[in-house]
Design a protein around this motif. Structure first.
Motif, PDB file in Angstrom:
ATOM      1  N   TYR A  10      -4.931  12.957  -3.893  1.00 14.39           N
ATOM      2  CA  TYR A  10      -4.811  11.513  -3.650  1.00 14.39           C
ATOM      3  C   TYR A  10      -4.424  11.283  -2.194  1.00 14.39           C
ATOM      4  CZ  TYR A  10      -4.960  10.968  -8.681  1.00 14.39           C
ATOM      5  OH  TYR A  10      -5.349  10.993  -9.987  1.00 14.39           O
ATOM      6  N   LEU A  11      -5.361  10.722  -1.427  1.00 16.74           N
ATOM      7  CA  LEU A  11      -5.147  10.534   0.003  1.00 16.74           C
ATOM      8  C   LEU A  11      -3.906   9.686   0.270  1.00 16.74           C
ATOM      9  CD1 LEU A  11      -6.392  11.084   2.765  1.00 16.74           C
ATOM     10  CD2 LEU A  11      -7.564   8.909   2.588  1.00 16.74           C
TER      11      LEU A  11
ATOM     12  N   VAL B  64       1.611   8.696   2.398  1.00 20.05           N
ATOM     13  CA  VAL B  64       2.973   8.211   2.187  1.00 20.05           C
ATOM     14  C   VAL B  64       3.979   9.293   2.525  1.00 20.05           C
ATOM     15  CG1 VAL B  64       4.624   7.573   0.400  1.00 20.05           C
ATOM     16  CG2 VAL B  64       2.437   6.423   0.509  1.00 20.05           C
ATOM     17  N   LEU B  65       3.686  10.503   2.058  1.00 20.52           N
ATOM     18  CA  LEU B  65       4.606  11.617   2.295  1.00 20.52           C
ATOM     19  C   LEU B  65       4.740  11.899   3.789  1.00 20.52           C
ATOM     20  CD1 LEU B  65       6.077  13.155   0.141  1.00 20.52           C
ATOM     21  CD2 LEU B  65       4.457  15.034   0.454  1.00 20.52           C
ATOM     22  N   ILE B  66       3.586  11.968   4.459  1.00 21.56           N
ATOM     23  CA  ILE B  66       3.611  12.280   5.891  1.00 21.56           C
ATOM     24  C   ILE B  66       4.356  11.185   6.662  1.00 21.56           C
ATOM     25  CG2 ILE B  66       2.170  12.528   7.948  1.00 21.56           C
ATOM     26  CD1 ILE B  66       0.020  13.720   6.065  1.00 21.56           C
ATOM     27  N   ILE B  67       4.039   9.924   6.333  1.00 24.88           N
ATOM     28  CA  ILE B  67       4.669   8.808   7.058  1.00 24.88           C
ATOM     29  C   ILE B  67       6.167   8.791   6.793  1.00 24.88           C
ATOM     30  CG2 ILE B  67       4.765   6.298   7.285  1.00 24.88           C
ATOM     31  CD1 ILE B  67       1.800   6.311   6.355  1.00 24.88           C
ATOM     32  N   ALA B  68       6.554   8.946   5.527  1.00 26.06           N
ATOM     33  CA  ALA B  68       7.973   8.870   5.191  1.00 26.06           C
ATOM     34  C   ALA B  68       8.757   9.971   5.900  1.00 26.06           C
ATOM     35  CB  ALA B  68       8.150   8.970   3.678  1.00 26.06           C
ATOM     36  N   ILE B  69       8.211  11.194   5.880  1.00 23.45           N
ATOM     37  CA  ILE B  69       8.941  12.308   6.496  1.00 23.45           C
ATOM     38  C   ILE B  69       9.027  12.116   8.009  1.00 23.45           C
ATOM     39  CG2 ILE B  69       8.829  14.774   6.996  1.00 23.45           C
ATOM     40  CD1 ILE B  69       7.776  15.111   4.122  1.00 23.45           C
TER      41      ILE B  69
ATOM     42  N   LEU C  13      -2.933   2.682   3.386  1.00 19.31           N
ATOM     43  CA  LEU C  13      -2.456   3.206   2.103  1.00 19.31           C
ATOM     44  C   LEU C  13      -3.168   2.570   0.914  1.00 19.31           C
ATOM     45  CD1 LEU C  13       1.369   3.438   2.832  1.00 19.31           C
ATOM     46  CD2 LEU C  13      -0.239   5.310   2.532  1.00 19.31           C
ATOM     47  N   ARG C  14      -4.014   1.563   1.161  1.00 20.70           N
ATOM     48  CA  ARG C  14      -4.779   0.949   0.053  1.00 20.70           C
ATOM     49  C   ARG C  14      -5.816   1.940  -0.461  1.00 20.70           C
ATOM     50  NH1 ARG C  14      -2.015  -1.091  -2.058  1.00 20.70           N
ATOM     51  NH2 ARG C  14      -0.519  -0.227  -0.636  1.00 20.70           N
ATOM     52  N   ARG C  15      -6.229   1.708  -1.680  1.00 20.14           N
ATOM     53  CA  ARG C  15      -7.198   2.642  -2.259  1.00 20.14           C
ATOM     54  C   ARG C  15      -8.635   2.318  -1.858  1.00 20.14           C
ATOM     55  NH1 ARG C  15      -5.215   3.016  -8.400  1.00 20.14           N
ATOM     56  NH2 ARG C  15      -7.387   3.609  -8.731  1.00 20.14           N
ATOM     57  N   SER C  16      -8.876   1.108  -1.379  1.00 16.68           N
ATOM     58  CA  SER C  16     -10.238   0.752  -0.979  1.00 16.68           C
ATOM     59  C   SER C  16     -10.572   1.377   0.374  1.00 16.68           C
ATOM     60  CB  SER C  16     -10.341  -0.774  -0.893  1.00 16.68           C
ATOM     61  OG  SER C  16     -11.329  -1.129   0.037  1.00 16.68           O
ATOM     62  N   ILE C  17     -11.720   2.037   0.463  1.00 14.17           N
ATOM     63  CA  ILE C  17     -12.055   2.706   1.721  1.00 14.17           C
ATOM     64  C   ILE C  17     -12.291   1.706   2.835  1.00 14.17           C
ATOM     65  CG2 ILE C  17     -12.864   4.984   1.056  1.00 14.17           C
ATOM     66  CD1 ILE C  17     -15.630   3.868   0.728  1.00 14.17           C
ATOM     67  N   VAL C  18     -12.705   0.477   2.506  1.00 15.00           N
ATOM     68  CA  VAL C  18     -12.922  -0.533   3.538  1.00 15.00           C
ATOM     69  C   VAL C  18     -11.598  -0.872   4.213  1.00 15.00           C
ATOM     70  CG1 VAL C  18     -13.747  -2.842   4.003  1.00 15.00           C
ATOM     71  CG2 VAL C  18     -14.868  -1.439   2.274  1.00 15.00           C
TER      72      VAL C  18
END
Lengths: 115, 749
Positions: free
Chosen positions: B546-547, B552-557, A21-26
């Motif tokens: 926004y990935l 978050v949505l997929i995991i939460a559901i 869930l972090r924004r860094s691709i690494v």
């Protein structure tokens, strides 16, 4: 041990998803590695943890040891490990290339298809 | 024979494009509907004598969907109209649209439509009928949107499609409910429903939504006038004589089944009556020739629907008479509208130029039938209609008003071009193909009033099927009666309204505007716009790019769904400690400590090493718990992974804290919830033994069949060798991807 294993798997999953869930691709790729480890351990634990009885037949009698571990789950995980490596290799090169093209490692900057 | 009738139009649809591309005359294609007409004519005696003609071909027997075809009086009549008018329309279109660049496409869809319509009126099986029902909607969509370069045309086509297909969806549900109640899908086997239940009521409402949308009944009437964006031959065929009658046809077929349901009778009569009056009123307000005709069609459909709902002997006989009369005069009026538009260079009745005498004469004959004045067949229909509606003062008043307005429209259709003082432009003669339909049908509509005995046997059969008890003689003279007096009075009022027609056009334009913004079409537009903006909003929220938010949505559901299912179906799994070796605890401790370090570390290199440590501990776990092969593979792969990460990731920028503290907290909560769920799941699997492992088969046969002592290896390369091949393929693919990303650069391409 298996109950403790369940807790360890839970922590591994939590850690991997947090990284993804972090924004860094690494960090995303690191989360991916942790995720495949966690998933493999789920299958492994679900099939039952047996120590000291690998699924190898005796040289002479061709019999399996008593209380032998489940070979099917192991075959499954073996495949999973290799595939996970394939995915990882691909994604590592992909993010490298993405960074080259987009000039950022922030996922939130990569939300449009237009450059 | 019936199957041939359905097949012929579809064959024509396949042949027509090739035929026309070769430049061969389109008139010849009229032979196909003509053949259907002739085939059908051969069934006349059987249809009228009540001898049922049926055929059965299995299609999907397991769900009761079969090609069960059936002919009775009404079906025979519908088929005659479809094929007869179809012949004239094909002739007309071949000349009217001659030289059009998309003529082949036009005929393709016209014939598909024709085939669907033939199938619809022949289908005995409700599900089969539904298949054809939807096919007519689709064909109609293609035909209304024929001039697809025009935006209005596309919008009208879409509107027709959405309304009729939306109604079709309701119809399907209603049909299934009806079929369940009747224990059969065959309309011919259905019987009167005497029970009253919410199930039946729901079925009635759903079926009526379907038929009302198809037959343009209030509150769905608005799509039909807009469908006039179609080329004139299409209007003449689909939107007057055939497709819109499909709803009326189905209601007439089901009338005996629902005869005792007051909900059915009330809704059908009510919607019919409102549609009838509304259509007549709007027809009087309109100035566009095709719009006027479209609104009178709405009126006619309202009358037919109302007659089904009135459920009396007079109503059923009026139904048959009016069905025939309307199809004849309306088809000819629409074809005339096309001719008039060519000759007068406008469809606006206010600005129309004087017409050639012949055109005016044929129009007058057709309008005479529209007005329903003796000796036209429409006159008999109107008299029976007045008698049928005599049960209620309100209905009589509505019928009277409708009749007066319709007469006013009919008179204006002839009077306006007659008295026009505008300059006559050069006029070109229309070929016989265009005159064939209007002349034949308008004279038929007029003369059939005198030849009413010809229609009598058919009317008797149909009325009896619909539930009539007595035979009513069709005649132009029923003696002096209130109905005759009303009929006469409506003529007087109608002529009076026609005289005012030109004077009140300014007022009419205002009234048209008001009805435009207060009518149900406005509701349709609001619904459509609302739907679009909702879709827009939802896309912006869900598909935001926004990935992290997706994840978050997929995991939460997933967590919520799985945890709630687990807890409600199974309960909380228990946590049992068993014997632990110190080194086992040590392994787990190292693994978790490295994991947490990998997360927390701000240095990429340290994080990668920590990740490697996690992987090696996993390898140790594999080895400790009797999986040496896994251990070896894991060690190899982990080594490669660390190398790869070090080589590539160190070229990327170092870690930065992109997210806010709140965001990190939220992510941590969601991730921990998922982790907890996995722990619970693993505990639950350990507590239970849901199925036996199939591993013993592989262990037993590993040596005897696979000649190997390492069971895991035998499974991979022997028992499940194809899976392994797939795996190799995936790896090869990944390798190709990696190679191409490294080697291929945009600059080199």
């Amino acid at each position: 041990m298996s109950a403790l294993m369940a807790v360890a798997i839970g922590i591994l999953f939590a850690a991997s998803l947090y990284m993804m869930l972090r924004r860094s691709i690494v960090k995303l790729v690191m989360g991916l590695i942790l995720l495949s480890n966690a998933a493999n351990l789920v299958i492994f634990t679900s099939a039952g943890l047996t120590s000291g009885a690998p699924p190898l037949l005796d040289k002479v009698t061709k019999e399996a040891p008593v209380g032998v571990a489940d070979p099917l789950a192991q075959a499954l995980i073996l495949t999973a490990i290799v595939i996970a490596f394939g995915v990882l290799a691909f994604s590592v090169v992909l993010i490298h290339r993405a960074h080259e093209v987009v000039q950022t490692d922030d996922l939130d900057q990569m939300k449009d298809t237009d450059q | 024979m019936m199957l041939t009738s359905i097949a012929l139009p579809f064959i024509a649809a396949a042949i027509a494009p090739v035929w026309l591309r070769r430049g061969l005359p389109g008139s010849w294609l009229a032979l196909f509907p003509l053949a259907v007409f002739v085939l059908n004519a051969g069934l006349y005696s059987q249809a009228v004598s009540g001898m049922e003609v049926s055929a059965h071909y299995p299609w999907v027997p397991s769900i009761g969907l079969n090609f069960t075809l059936y002919v009775d009086g009404l079906r025979w009549l519908m088929l005659t109209l479809i094929s007869g008018i179809g012949t004239a329309v094909v002739l007309y279109a071949s000349s009217y649209l001659a030289g059009h660049k998309d003529l082949h496409r036009f005929f393709l869809w016209l014939f598909v439509f024709m085939g669907a319509m033939v199938g619809l009126v022949l289908a005995d099986n409700l599900l089969l009928l539904f298949v054809f029902w939807e096919l007519t909607s689709i064909a109609s969509y293609m035909l209304i949107g024929f001039t697809h370069e025009s935006e209005k045309s596309r919008a009208s086509a879409l509107q027709g499609l959405l309304v009729t297909v939306g109604g079709g969806l309701a119809l399907l549900a209603g049909m299934i409910m009806l079929g369940q109640q009747q224990q059969t899908w065959l309309i011919s086997e259905m019987s009167l429903i005497t029970e009253h239940s919410s199930w039946i009521n729901a079925a009635i409402v759903l079926i009526l939504i379907g038929t009302f949308t198809k037959s343009a009944q209030f509150p769905f009437q608005f799509w039909l006038p807009n469908a006039m964006a179609a080329p004139t031959p299409v209007s003449a065929y689909l939107h007057s004589a055939t497709m819109v009658k499909a709803g009326v046809f189905l209601m007439a077929q089901l009338a005996p089944v629902f005869a005792q349901q007051s909900l059915w009778l009330t809704l059908v009569t009510g919607a019919g009556a409102i549609t009838m009056l509304l259509g007549a009123w709007l027809a009087y307000l309109a100035v566009d020739l095709k719009k006027i005709l479209a609104y009178t069609t709405v009126t006619a459909l309202g009358i037919l629907t109302m007659l089904v709902g009135l459920n009396s002997d007079y109503a059923f006989f009026a139904f048959v008479t009016f069905l025939v009369a309307h199809a004849l005069y309306k088809a000819s009026l629409f074809m005339l509208a096309g001719i008039i538009e060519h000759q007068a260079h406008t469809r606006n009745l206010r600005h129309i130029r004087p017409l050639p005498k012949f055109t005016l004469a044929v129009t007058a004959v057709a309008a005479w039938s529209l007005a329903g004045i003796a000796p036209a067949l429409g006159f008999i229909a109107k008299e029976l209609l007045l008698k049928a509606s005599a049960t209620s003062g309100w209905l009589t008043a509505m019928v009277f008003a409708t009749a007066a307005l319709t007469i006013a429209v009919a008179v204006s259709l002839v009077w306006q071009p007659w008295r026009s003082r505008r300059q006559v432009k050069e006029q070109h003669a229309e070929p016989w193909q265009q005159w064939f339909g209007p002349v034949l049908f308008s004279s038929l509509a007029l003369l059939l009033g005198l030849g009413a005995p010809l229609v009598q046997p058919l009317a008797n059969t149909i009325a009896e099927q619909m539930g009539a008890n007595n035979v009513i003689e069709l005649s132009l003279w029923y003696g002096l009666s209130p109905a005759l007096a009303l009929s006469f009075a409506s003529i007087v009022v109608g002529i009076g309204l026609a005289a005012l027609w030109r004077k009140n056009r300014v007022l009419a334009a205002k009234l048209r505007l008001i009805s435009r913004y207060t009518g149900t079409e406005r509701l349709y537009e609001l619904l459509l716009a609302g739907n679009l903006s909702f879709a827009d909003w939802q896309t912006r929220v869900l598909q935001n790019g926004y990935l992290g938010r997706y994840l978050v949505l997929i995991i939460a559901i997933t967590t919520l769904a799985v945890t709630s299912t687990l807890l409600s179906q199974y309960g909380l799994p228990s946590f049992q400690f068993d014997a632990l070796e110190p080194y086992e605890v040590g392994m787990l401790f190292v693994m978790l400590a490295s994991t947490l370090y990998a997360i927390a570390s701000r240095q990429r290199f340290a994080a990668i090493i920590a990740l490697g440590a996690v992987g090696f501990v996993v390898a140790l776990i594999f080895i400790h718990f009797s999986a040496p092969d896994l251990g070896i593979t894991q060690v190899l792969v982990e080594t490669l992974t660390v190398l790869l990460l070090v080589l590539v990731l160190l070229k990327l920028p170092g870690f930065k804290n992109y997210s806010s503290r709140g965001q990190r907290l939220l992510d941590a909560v969601v991730a921990c919830a998922f982790g907890l769920m996995m722990t619970l799941l693993v505990l639950a699997t350990q507590e239970n033994h849901w199925a036996d492992s199939i591993a013993h088969y592989f262990i037993e046969h590993s040596y005897s069949l696979g000649f190997g002592r390492n069971v895991v290896n035998v499974i991979l390369v022997d028992f499940r060798a194809l899976d392994t091949l797939g795996e190799i393929f995936v790896l090869a693919l990944a390798a190709m991807g990696v190679y191409s990303m490294i080697r291929l650069r945009r600059s080199r391409l």
